[in-house]
Design a protein around this motif. Structure first.
Motif, short mmCIF file in Angstrom:
data_model
loop_
_atom_site.label_atom_id
_atom_site.label_comp_id
_atom_site.label_asym_id
_atom_site.label_seq_id
_atom_site.Cartn_x
_atom_site.Cartn_y
_atom_site.Cartn_z
N LEU A 1 41.78 32.04 37.46
CA LEU A 1 40.55 32.57 37.52
C LEU A 1 39.99 33.14 36.07
CD1 LEU A 1 39.26 33.29 40.51
CD2 LEU A 1 40.02 35.66 40.20
N ALA B 1 42.98 31.44 44.13
CA ALA B 1 43.04 32.83 43.66
C ALA B 1 41.70 33.73 44.25
CB ALA B 1 43.00 32.85 42.23
N LEU B 2 40.76 33.11 44.95
CA LEU B 2 39.76 33.70 45.37
C LEU B 2 39.49 33.98 46.78
CD1 LEU B 2 37.06 31.72 43.43
CD2 LEU B 2 37.46 33.96 43.17
N ARG C 1 37.16 38.67 35.00
CA ARG C 1 35.82 39.27 35.26
C ARG C 1 35.97 40.81 34.57
NH1 ARG C 1 35.97 34.88 37.79
NH2 ARG C 1 35.22 34.59 39.77
N GLU D 1 42.15 45.94 42.45
CA GLU D 1 40.83 45.67 42.66
C GLU D 1 40.46 45.03 44.08
OE1 GLU D 1 39.24 42.94 39.26
OE2 GLU D 1 37.83 41.96 40.84
N ASN E 1 44.98 42.43 41.75
CA ASN E 1 43.67 41.63 41.98
C ASN E 1 43.94 40.45 42.62
OD1 ASN E 1 41.02 40.72 41.85
ND2 ASN E 1 41.26 39.93 39.87
N PRO E 2 44.33 40.65 44.01
CA PRO E 2 44.57 39.63 44.61
C PRO E 2 43.28 38.68 45.25
CG PRO E 2 44.66 41.51 46.14
CD PRO E 2 44.21 41.92 44.96
N PRO E 3 43.47 37.55 45.93
CA PRO E 3 42.13 36.94 46.39
C PRO E 3 41.69 37.88 47.51
CG PRO E 3 44.20 35.78 46.55
CD PRO E 3 44.81 36.77 46.53
N TYR E 4 40.18 37.96 47.52
CA TYR E 4 39.67 38.96 48.55
C TYR E 4 38.40 38.34 49.04
CZ TYR E 4 37.39 41.09 44.56
OH TYR E 4 36.63 41.28 43.16
N VAL E 5 37.55 37.22 48.52
CA VAL E 5 36.48 36.77 49.16
C VAL E 5 36.60 36.16 50.42
CG1 VAL E 5 34.43 35.50 48.46
CG2 VAL E 5 35.82 36.46 46.60
#
Ligand code: GLN
Length: 290
Positions: free
Chosen positions: A92, A219-220, A95, A251, A195-199
């Protein structure tokens, strides 16, 4: 070709997609990367000309930018927390929100890290941006970084070398037993960060095409019916492997702040706090193991 002319062509071709301001910064990033020419030099020497092969490199970049390929992948590098990071499509793009998370951790643990060793674990390290910027800024940190993707770990290791920090990189998934056995020898941690995948898939329409078509979905994205999958696994793991009074930092998905917070308050964590990013969205969560 005169560089100014080339800059004009960038504007003609790209302003409609990105806006003038962003196109300017793309152009300056390209001149720095391909020609080693700083922005100021361009202003001072408006007639600066470049060779044919150099011009061709710029036109190639322009084609990729027209197709909305992220400039960070195009140049293979970016900056995070003031440090250089190499990048490719296996990781990723770091950000600004994640810089805020790193800043929070550094501010909270600087003194502690000067006094004693601080053992840190970053779960789902990707490019290594969190692990490496913590290692660089916390003097006594001993950093472990885990990722399920061997390609991501390759990149993270290169970034550790580039930034001259030591970290232990481990290939394992937080979702299965591999990570338990991989980390047994490492004993307990003072800090766990992720900051794991969270979307969620249902949020895909909010995601810009440059992200959707280029960045690693691994990753997303998470499934709509179990969006906190990684948070559950990490919290359960952290309960076991954090020292007493050890800190967990996440995150998070801005739309799932309260649900994610409840995971910690319902288990063995105290002083649980939800924090907003610079855009005013719930983005960070921290808690202390009882
Ligand atoms: N903040 C990232 C984005 O919006 C998502 C990061 C993640 O899933 N961990 O693209």
């Amino acid at each position: 070709m005169v560089l100014k002319e080339l800059q004009n062509i960038f504007h003609i071709e790209l302003d409609a997609i990105y806006g003038q301001h962003e196109v300017n910064s793309f152009f300056y990033l390209c001149t720095e990367h391909y020609l080693n020419i700083a922005r100021i030099q361009l202003t001072l020497e408006p007639e600066l000309a470049i060779t044919k092969p150099e011009t061709e490199t710029f036109f190639k970049a322009l084609e990729h930018l027209k197709q909305q390929k992220p400039i960070q992948y195009l140049l293979g590098e970016t900056e995070f927390f003031g440090l250089p990071f190499k990048l490719n499509e296996n990781v990723l793009i770091p950000r600004p929100e994640t810089e805020e998370l790193v800043d929070l951790i550094i501010r909270s643990h600087s003194e502690q890290s000067e006094a004693s060793k601080l053992k840190i674990l970053d779960i789902g390290t990707g490019s290594g941006c969190i692990a490496i910027s913590l290692a660089k800024n916390l003097p006594n940190a001993e950093v472990y970084a885990l990722d399920v993707s061997p390609d991501a770990l390759k990149m993270a290791k290169q970034n550790a070398e580039l930034n001259k920090v030591n970290a232990h990189f481990i290939e394992a998934s937080i979702l299965d037993e591999t990570c338990h056995s991989a980390l047994d020898a490492a004993s307990k941690f003072d800090i766990i960060v992720s900051n794991p995948p969270y979307v969620r898939n249902l949020e895909k329409q909010e995601i810009k095409p440059n992200v959707l078509n280029n960045e690693p979905h691994l990753a997303l994205f998470v499934e709509d019916d179990n969006p906190l999958l990684f948070y559950k696994a990490i919290t359960a793991f952290a309960e076991k492997i954090l020292k007493s009074k050890g800190q967990l930092y996440f995150e998070i998905n801005q739309y799932l702040g309260e649900e994610t917070k409840a995971l910690l308050t319902n288990t063995n964590f105290e002083a649980v706090k939800l924090l907003k990013d610079l855009n005013g969205n719930n983005r960070m969560l921290k808690g202390k193991k009882v």
